[in-house]
Design an enzyme around this catalytic site. Structure first.
Site, mmCIF file in Angstrom:
data_model
loop_
_atom_site.group_PDB
_atom_site.id
_atom_site.type_symbol
_atom_site.label_atom_id
_atom_site.label_comp_id
_atom_site.label_asym_id
_atom_site.label_seq_id
_atom_site.Cartn_x
_atom_site.Cartn_y
_atom_site.Cartn_z
ATOM 1 N N GLY A 9 102.626 73.556 59.236
ATOM 2 C CA GLY A 9 102.144 72.300 58.672
ATOM 3 C C GLY A 9 103.153 71.754 57.656
ATOM 4 O O GLY A 9 104.220 72.339 57.439
ATOM 5 N N ILE A 36 93.222 81.727 60.776
ATOM 6 C CA ILE A 36 92.548 82.188 59.550
ATOM 7 C C ILE A 36 91.032 82.220 59.714
ATOM 8 O O ILE A 36 90.327 82.817 58.904
ATOM 9 C CB ILE A 36 92.947 81.360 58.295
ATOM 10 C CG1 ILE A 36 92.447 79.906 58.395
ATOM 11 C CG2 ILE A 36 94.437 81.455 58.018
ATOM 12 C CD1 ILE A 36 92.418 79.197 57.049
ATOM 13 N N TYR A 60 91.966 72.410 58.160
ATOM 14 C CA TYR A 60 91.474 71.397 59.101
ATOM 15 C C TYR A 60 91.487 70.088 58.312
ATOM 16 O O TYR A 60 90.713 69.924 57.366
ATOM 17 C CB TYR A 60 90.049 71.760 59.545
ATOM 18 C CG TYR A 60 89.420 70.763 60.492
ATOM 19 C CD1 TYR A 60 89.380 71.014 61.863
ATOM 20 C CD2 TYR A 60 88.853 69.586 60.016
ATOM 21 C CE1 TYR A 60 88.787 70.099 62.733
ATOM 22 C CE2 TYR A 60 88.264 68.668 60.877
ATOM 23 C CZ TYR A 60 88.232 68.934 62.232
ATOM 24 O OH TYR A 60 87.654 68.026 63.090
ATOM 25 N N ASP A 101 91.730 66.301 46.667
ATOM 26 C CA ASP A 101 91.096 65.302 45.792
ATOM 27 C C ASP A 101 89.776 64.820 46.398
ATOM 28 O O ASP A 101 88.943 64.259 45.699
ATOM 29 C CB ASP A 101 92.045 64.115 45.580
ATOM 30 C CG ASP A 101 92.496 63.486 46.891
ATOM 31 O OD1 ASP A 101 92.617 64.203 47.914
ATOM 32 O OD2 ASP A 101 92.714 62.254 46.917
ATOM 33 N N TYR A 124 84.566 66.557 55.477
ATOM 34 C CA TYR A 124 85.831 67.238 55.167
ATOM 35 C C TYR A 124 85.814 67.733 53.720
ATOM 36 O O TYR A 124 86.122 68.903 53.437
ATOM 37 C CB TYR A 124 87.004 66.279 55.401
ATOM 38 C CG TYR A 124 88.309 66.715 54.777
ATOM 39 C CD1 TYR A 124 89.087 67.704 55.369
ATOM 40 C CD2 TYR A 124 88.775 66.138 53.588
ATOM 41 C CE1 TYR A 124 90.278 68.116 54.785
ATOM 42 C CE2 TYR A 124 89.960 66.536 53.003
ATOM 43 C CZ TYR A 124 90.706 67.519 53.599
ATOM 44 O OH TYR A 124 91.895 67.923 53.019
ATOM 45 N N LYS A 128 85.982 71.603 52.279
ATOM 46 C CA LYS A 128 87.021 72.061 51.348
ATOM 47 C C LYS A 128 86.386 72.596 50.061
ATOM 48 O O LYS A 128 86.886 73.550 49.466
ATOM 49 C CB LYS A 128 87.994 70.920 51.025
ATOM 50 C CG LYS A 128 88.888 70.489 52.179
ATOM 51 C CD LYS A 128 89.941 71.522 52.565
ATOM 52 C CE LYS A 128 91.097 71.586 51.593
ATOM 53 N NZ LYS A 128 92.156 72.535 52.048
ATOM 54 N N TRP A 149 97.152 63.096 49.417
ATOM 55 C CA TRP A 149 98.116 62.271 50.166
ATOM 56 C C TRP A 149 99.470 62.977 50.338
ATOM 57 O O TRP A 149 100.515 62.506 49.863
ATOM 58 C CB TRP A 149 98.320 60.915 49.476
ATOM 59 C CG TRP A 149 97.180 59.966 49.649
ATOM 60 C CD1 TRP A 149 96.048 60.143 50.370
ATOM 61 C CD2 TRP A 149 97.081 58.639 49.076
ATOM 62 N NE1 TRP A 149 95.246 59.030 50.267
ATOM 63 C CE2 TRP A 149 95.851 58.103 49.495
ATOM 64 C CE3 TRP A 149 97.907 57.877 48.240
ATOM 65 C CZ2 TRP A 149 95.435 56.826 49.108
ATOM 66 C CZ3 TRP A 149 97.498 56.612 47.848
ATOM 67 C CH2 TRP A 149 96.269 56.090 48.294
HETATM 68 N N1 LIG Z 1 97.638 66.071 54.224
HETATM 69 C C1 LIG Z 1 97.043 65.535 53.163
HETATM 70 O O1 LIG Z 1 97.138 64.334 52.924
HETATM 71 C C2 LIG Z 1 96.245 66.409 52.230
HETATM 72 C C3 LIG Z 1 95.489 65.815 51.209
HETATM 73 C C4 LIG Z 1 94.774 66.635 50.334
HETATM 74 C C5 LIG Z 1 94.825 68.000 50.476
HETATM 75 N N2 LIG Z 1 95.539 68.546 51.496
HETATM 76 C C6 LIG Z 1 95.558 69.998 51.641
HETATM 77 O O2 LIG Z 1 96.882 70.458 51.504
HETATM 78 C C7 LIG Z 1 97.068 71.621 52.306
HETATM 79 C C8 LIG Z 1 98.295 71.444 53.166
HETATM 80 O O3 LIG Z 1 98.095 70.322 54.011
HETATM 81 P P1 LIG Z 1 99.185 69.833 55.054
HETATM 82 O O4 LIG Z 1 99.324 68.363 54.892
HETATM 83 O O5 LIG Z 1 100.389 70.691 54.993
HETATM 84 O O6 LIG Z 1 98.386 70.115 56.398
HETATM 85 P P2 LIG Z 1 98.890 70.043 57.905
HETATM 86 O O7 LIG Z 1 100.261 69.454 57.976
HETATM 87 O O8 LIG Z 1 97.780 69.441 58.688
HETATM 88 O O9 LIG Z 1 99.016 71.577 58.276
HETATM 89 C C9 LIG Z 1 97.916 72.392 58.428
HETATM 90 C C10 LIG Z 1 98.345 73.546 59.298
HETATM 91 O O10 LIG Z 1 97.223 74.425 59.456
HETATM 92 C C11 LIG Z 1 97.239 74.894 60.763
HETATM 93 N N3 LIG Z 1 95.910 75.377 61.138
HETATM 94 C C12 LIG Z 1 94.824 74.664 61.512
HETATM 95 N N4 LIG Z 1 93.800 75.493 61.776
HETATM 96 C C13 LIG Z 1 94.259 76.752 61.545
HETATM 97 C C14 LIG Z 1 93.669 78.032 61.656
HETATM 98 N N5 LIG Z 1 92.398 78.204 62.042
HETATM 99 N N6 LIG Z 1 94.433 79.113 61.351
HETATM 100 C C15 LIG Z 1 95.724 78.981 60.978
HETATM 101 N N7 LIG Z 1 96.331 77.780 60.874
HETATM 102 C C16 LIG Z 1 95.599 76.677 61.160
HETATM 103 C C17 LIG Z 1 97.678 73.713 61.607
HETATM 104 O O11 LIG Z 1 98.179 74.175 62.830
HETATM 105 P P3 LIG Z 1 97.880 73.349 64.169
HETATM 106 O O12 LIG Z 1 98.309 71.946 63.916
HETATM 107 O O13 LIG Z 1 98.709 74.073 65.188
HETATM 108 O O14 LIG Z 1 96.413 73.488 64.401
HETATM 109 C C18 LIG Z 1 98.760 73.112 60.713
HETATM 110 O O15 LIG Z 1 100.038 73.658 61.011
HETATM 111 C C19 LIG Z 1 95.760 71.816 53.077
HETATM 112 O O16 LIG Z 1 94.951 72.738 52.406
HETATM 113 C C20 LIG Z 1 95.120 70.450 53.004
HETATM 114 O O17 LIG Z 1 93.707 70.505 53.136
HETATM 115 C C21 LIG Z 1 96.266 67.790 52.366
#
Ligand SMILES: NC(=O)c1ccc[n+]([C@@H]2O[C@H](COP(=O)([O-])OP(=O)(O)OC[C@H]3O[C@@H](n4cnc5c(N)ncnc54)[C@H](OP(=O)(O)O)[C@@H]3O)[C@@H](O)[C@H]2O)c1
Length: 278
Positions: A9, A36, A60, A101, A124, A128, A149
């Site tokens: 990710g 996980i 997710y 957030d 969602y 979380k 974001w």
């Molecule tokens: N993106 C945002 O804007 C945002 C905002 C607020 C908080 N966050 C938090 O920040 C953190 C990092 O986010 P990110 O943007 O890096 O997310 P991301 O790019 O969507 O990456 C999440 C990764 O988790 C993997 N994944 C999904 N289900 C899984 C499972 N059951 N076991 C193991 N891996 C799994 C996905 O793999 P696949 O794609 O192969 O399923 C993906 O590689 C997360 O906790 C997210 O909730 C993100």
């Protein structure tokens, strides 16, 4: 050795890159390597690999999808974190987990502090928040870092989508009444690694310094790219979506802001990403 889950990710990629640059042994476990949501597999991985630290970057993140499939979100964002917390707790290994957030309802007019009560308004955010509760009740050695974001190297993010739309459309309509702080995955990863050096377990907020609306963020990025089209500001209600989204989730970055951890502005972080990644 450091285990990184969700290693493909945006945040996972950034954490892996920094660990590699620092010459720190680590095991990057992508979704296909470790789900996980699988309790036995998580327990077995942590027990057999014997890491000094686990950084959970798996999540997710389909905010709209979670409305129709809440249990998919709960399985990963809630129970997945439970699995990691139990496994790390048993082995007395510190666990880093990343929150959102979107645990806040967005009705505030001042930045949310780590003392503010969460009150998620969508599935969602609820999943979380469940993960936060699992984490804090099942292990003592945790760093919980809420962020917002996120943009980095991965499948998708707002900036990537924006540039894709800008390449094919002459008029773009972007929401003007949703505010928070954009977060460079690389800056977040750096902050996380610094935090883990402190031993000061607990809850933190991290996004890039300052805040903006989606519209302001898009305007900034498109001006940097010298886009010639027309950008229109629209209300969030212009785009009906399955999930309600909080309007204002700017976060107060204390105490990270006083720990000597670098917090570039969102403008600096966005400019850097636009230069390096596009
Ligand atoms: N993106 C945002 O804007 C945002 C905002 C607020 C908080 N966050 C938090 O920040 C953190 C990092 O986010 P990110 O943007 O890096 O997310 P991301 O790019 O969507 O990456 C999440 C990764 O988790 C993997 N994944 C999904 N289900 C899984 C499972 N059951 N076991 C193991 N891996 C799994 C996905 O793999 P696949 O794609 O192969 O399923 C993906 O590689 C997360 O906790 C997210 O909730 C993100």
């Amino acid at each position: 050795m450091v285990i990184v889950t969700g290693a493909n990710g945006q945040l996972g990629n950034a954490v892996n890159l920094l660990l590699a640059q620092q010459g720190r042994p680590h095991k990057a476990l992508a979704h296909g390597d470790l789900d996980i949501g699988n309790f036995d597999a998580v327990r077995q991985a942590v027990k057999s690999l014997k890491p000094q630290l686990v950084i959970n970057c798996a999540a997710y993140n389909d905010v709209d999808g979670a409305e129709s499939r809440p249990n998919d979100a709960i399985r990963i964002n809630g129970l997945g974190v439970r699995n990691l917390a139990i496994a790390c707790g048993e082995q007395k290994i510190p666990l880093v987990h990343v929150g959102t957030d979107y645990v806040f309802d967005g009705n505030s007019s001042a930045p949310y502090t780590i003392a503010d009560e969460p009150c998620p308004i969508n599935a969602y955010g609820k999943s979380k928040l469940l993960g936060e509760k699992m984490l804090t009740s099942l292990t003592d050695q945790f760093y919980l870092v809420r962020t917002s974001w996120v943009f980095g190297e991965g499948k998708t993010n707002f900036l990537k989508k924006l540039l894709g739309w800008a390449a094919t459309q002459e008029v773009l309509r972007i929401v003007h009444n949703q505010y928070t702080g954009p977060t460079s995955a690389m800056d977040l990863a750096r902050a996380i690694l610094q935090l883990t050096e402190t031993g000061a377990y607990g809850l933190y907020h991290y996004h890039n310094a300052g805040f903006c609306s989606r519209y302001e963020w898009a305007k900034f990025a498109l001006e940097k790219k010298a886009w010639k089209g027309t950008l229109e500001a629209v209300d969030m209600s212009y785009f009906p979506s399955p999930a309600r989204r909080p309007l204002y989730t700017v976060m107060d970055l204390f105490p990270i802001s006083e720990m000597g951890i670098e917090i570039p502005t969102w403008q600096e972080a966005t400019s850097k990403w636009l230069t390096e990644a596009t």
